[in-house]
Scaffold this active site. Structure first.
Site, PDB file in Angstrom:
ATOM      1  N   ARG A 105       0.854  -1.190   0.000  1.00 15.97           N
ATOM      2  CA  ARG A 105       0.000   0.000   0.000  1.00 15.97           C
ATOM      3  C   ARG A 105       0.885   1.233   0.000  1.00 15.97           C
ATOM      4  NH1 ARG A 105      -4.674  -0.065   4.394  1.00 15.97           N
ATOM      5  NH2 ARG A 105      -2.934   0.315   5.805  1.00 15.97           N
ATOM      6  N   THR A 109      -1.217   7.415  -0.378  1.00 16.43           N
ATOM      7  CA  THR A 109      -2.555   7.300  -0.999  1.00 16.43           C
ATOM      8  C   THR A 109      -3.335   6.087  -0.514  1.00 16.43           C
ATOM      9  OG1 THR A 109      -1.717   5.929  -2.786  1.00 16.43           O
ATOM     10  CG2 THR A 109      -1.613   8.318  -3.115  1.00 16.43           C
ATOM     11  N   ASP A 204       5.126  -6.333   9.312  1.00 18.26           N
ATOM     12  CA  ASP A 204       6.172  -5.966  10.277  1.00 18.26           C
ATOM     13  C   ASP A 204       6.218  -6.938  11.436  1.00 18.26           C
ATOM     14  OD1 ASP A 204       7.174  -3.813   8.895  1.00 18.26           O
ATOM     15  OD2 ASP A 204       5.881  -2.344   9.883  1.00 18.26           O
TER      16      ASP A 204
HETATM   17  C1  PRP Z   1      -0.863  -5.094   4.212  1.00 21.63           C
HETATM   18  C2  PRP Z   1      -1.607  -6.403   4.222  1.00 21.63           C
HETATM   19  C3  PRP Z   1      -2.413  -6.318   2.958  1.00 21.63           C
HETATM   20  C4  PRP Z   1      -2.735  -4.863   2.870  1.00 21.63           C
HETATM   21  C5  PRP Z   1      -4.151  -4.648   3.294  1.00 21.63           C
HETATM   22  O1  PRP Z   1       0.227  -5.131   3.365  1.00 21.63           O
HETATM   23  O2  PRP Z   1      -0.763  -7.520   4.295  1.00 21.63           O
HETATM   24  O3  PRP Z   1      -1.724  -6.769   1.813  1.00 21.63           O
HETATM   25  O4  PRP Z   1      -1.849  -4.172   3.757  1.00 21.63           O
HETATM   26  O5  PRP Z   1      -4.518  -3.330   3.120  1.00 21.63           O
HETATM   27  P1  PRP Z   1      -5.638  -2.889   2.075  1.00 21.63           P
HETATM   28  O6  PRP Z   1      -6.776  -3.837   2.246  1.00 21.63           O
HETATM   29  O7  PRP Z   1      -5.965  -1.497   2.505  1.00 21.63           O
HETATM   30  O8  PRP Z   1      -5.045  -2.934   0.704  1.00 21.63           O
HETATM   31  P2  PRP Z   1       1.256  -3.904   3.254  1.00 21.63           P
HETATM   32  O9  PRP Z   1       0.794  -2.941   2.202  1.00 21.63           O
HETATM   33  O10 PRP Z   1       1.500  -3.338   4.612  1.00 21.63           O
HETATM   34  O11 PRP Z   1       2.549  -4.572   2.651  1.00 21.63           O
HETATM   35  P3  PRP Z   1       3.519  -5.655   3.330  1.00 21.63           P
HETATM   36  O12 PRP Z   1       2.743  -6.948   3.440  1.00 21.63           O
HETATM   37  O13 PRP Z   1       4.618  -5.738   2.342  1.00 21.63           O
HETATM   38  O14 PRP Z   1       3.947  -5.138   4.670  1.00 21.63           O
HETATM   39  N1  URA Z   2      -2.285  -3.796   6.850  1.00 25.78           N
HETATM   40  C1  URA Z   2      -1.903  -4.286   8.050  1.00 25.78           C
HETATM   41  O1  URA Z   2      -0.900  -5.000   8.158  1.00 25.78           O
HETATM   42  N2  URA Z   2      -2.629  -3.946   9.131  1.00 25.78           N
HETATM   43  C2  URA Z   2      -3.723  -3.166   9.057  1.00 25.78           C
HETATM   44  O2  URA Z   2      -4.366  -2.915  10.090  1.00 25.78           O
HETATM   45  C3  URA Z   2      -4.109  -2.682   7.795  1.00 25.78           C
HETATM   46  C4  URA Z   2      -3.378  -3.029   6.712  1.00 25.78           C
END
Ligand code: PRP
Ligand code: URA
Length: 210
Positions: A105, A109, A204
């Protein structure tokens, strides 16, 4: 709620989810719990896999019994956090193939950015289960499924651990035919699009990056 959304309220899943949410749960335990919850959820999400009858010779007689029919599975974790669910589901379905979709994400944005896609070549013969612990705004899941649909799998299911109502609505509006499995439908998103109460940043916490 859309009829295709299943909240898996099995006591073992709910117990493990409570420990997962705790801010004092460390990386090692968090990782193990994500894997265990994914395994238990997979048991439910594969409940409708078709069976066929076969004859098996036991030491004393022929048993007319059942095995999983030809239909094959592919798991597709959304990177990074979805990776934490892969070991658990492969414990149950070791012969499944695994594809990967890279998505993050944008912190400004909150829009999903797709940076990687590698899927099994025989996807049209497979039922896909997409894995991501968090469904927040739904943007990442919607985009991942849009991508997977271009490869014509037999069917797609989406499995997450925690879903926000906003994300569930967006996802089921975009992909109404897809069955969604979650362990909890939480209360809401906060102003940073984090799930409340949620568990924080799943990536994380799995990888210890914060
Ligand atoms: C997190 C999670 C999802 C996303 C959900 O990933 O694992 O993929 O956010 O959010 P959304 O429904 O609003 O799209 P993140 O973007 O933090 O990436 P990461 O897994 O690489 O940490
Ligand atoms: N992604 C995460 O890992 N946690 C949240 O709460 C939302 C998006």
């Amino acid at each position: 709620m859309n009829d295709n959304v299943y909240v898996l309220d099995h006591p073992l899943i709910q117990h493990k989810l409570s420990i997962l949410r705790d801010k004092d749960t460390g990386t090692k335990m968090f990782r193990e719990l994500v894997s265990e919850i994914a395994m238990l959820m997979c048991y439910e999400a594969t409940r409708d896999i078709p069976l066929k009858e076969v004859d098996v010779e036991t030491p004393v007689a022929i048993a007319r019994t059942k095995v999983i029919a030809g239909r094959k599975l592919a798991f597709v974790p959304i990177l990074r956090a979805g990776l934490g669910m892969v070991d658990g589901v492969l414990n149950l379905v070791p012969s499944a193939k695994v594809g990967h979709i890279g998505m993050y994400r944008d912190p400004e944005t909150m829009e999903p950015v797709n940076y990687y896609c590698k899927l099994p070549a025989d996807l049209p013969e497979r039922e896909v289960i997409v894995l991501d612990p968090m469904l927040a705004t739904g943007g990442s899941a919607i985009d991942a499924v849009n991508t997977i649909k271009k490869y014509n799998p037999k069917s797609i299911k989406f499995m997450c651990i925690i879903a926000a109502p906003e994300g569930l609505k967006a996802f089921t509006d975009a992909h109404p035919e897809i069955h969604v499995y979650c362990a909890s439908k939480d209360i809401k998103l906060n102003e940073h699009s984090y799930i409340i109460p949620g568990l924080g940043d799943a990536g994380d916490r799995i990888f210890g990056t914060k």
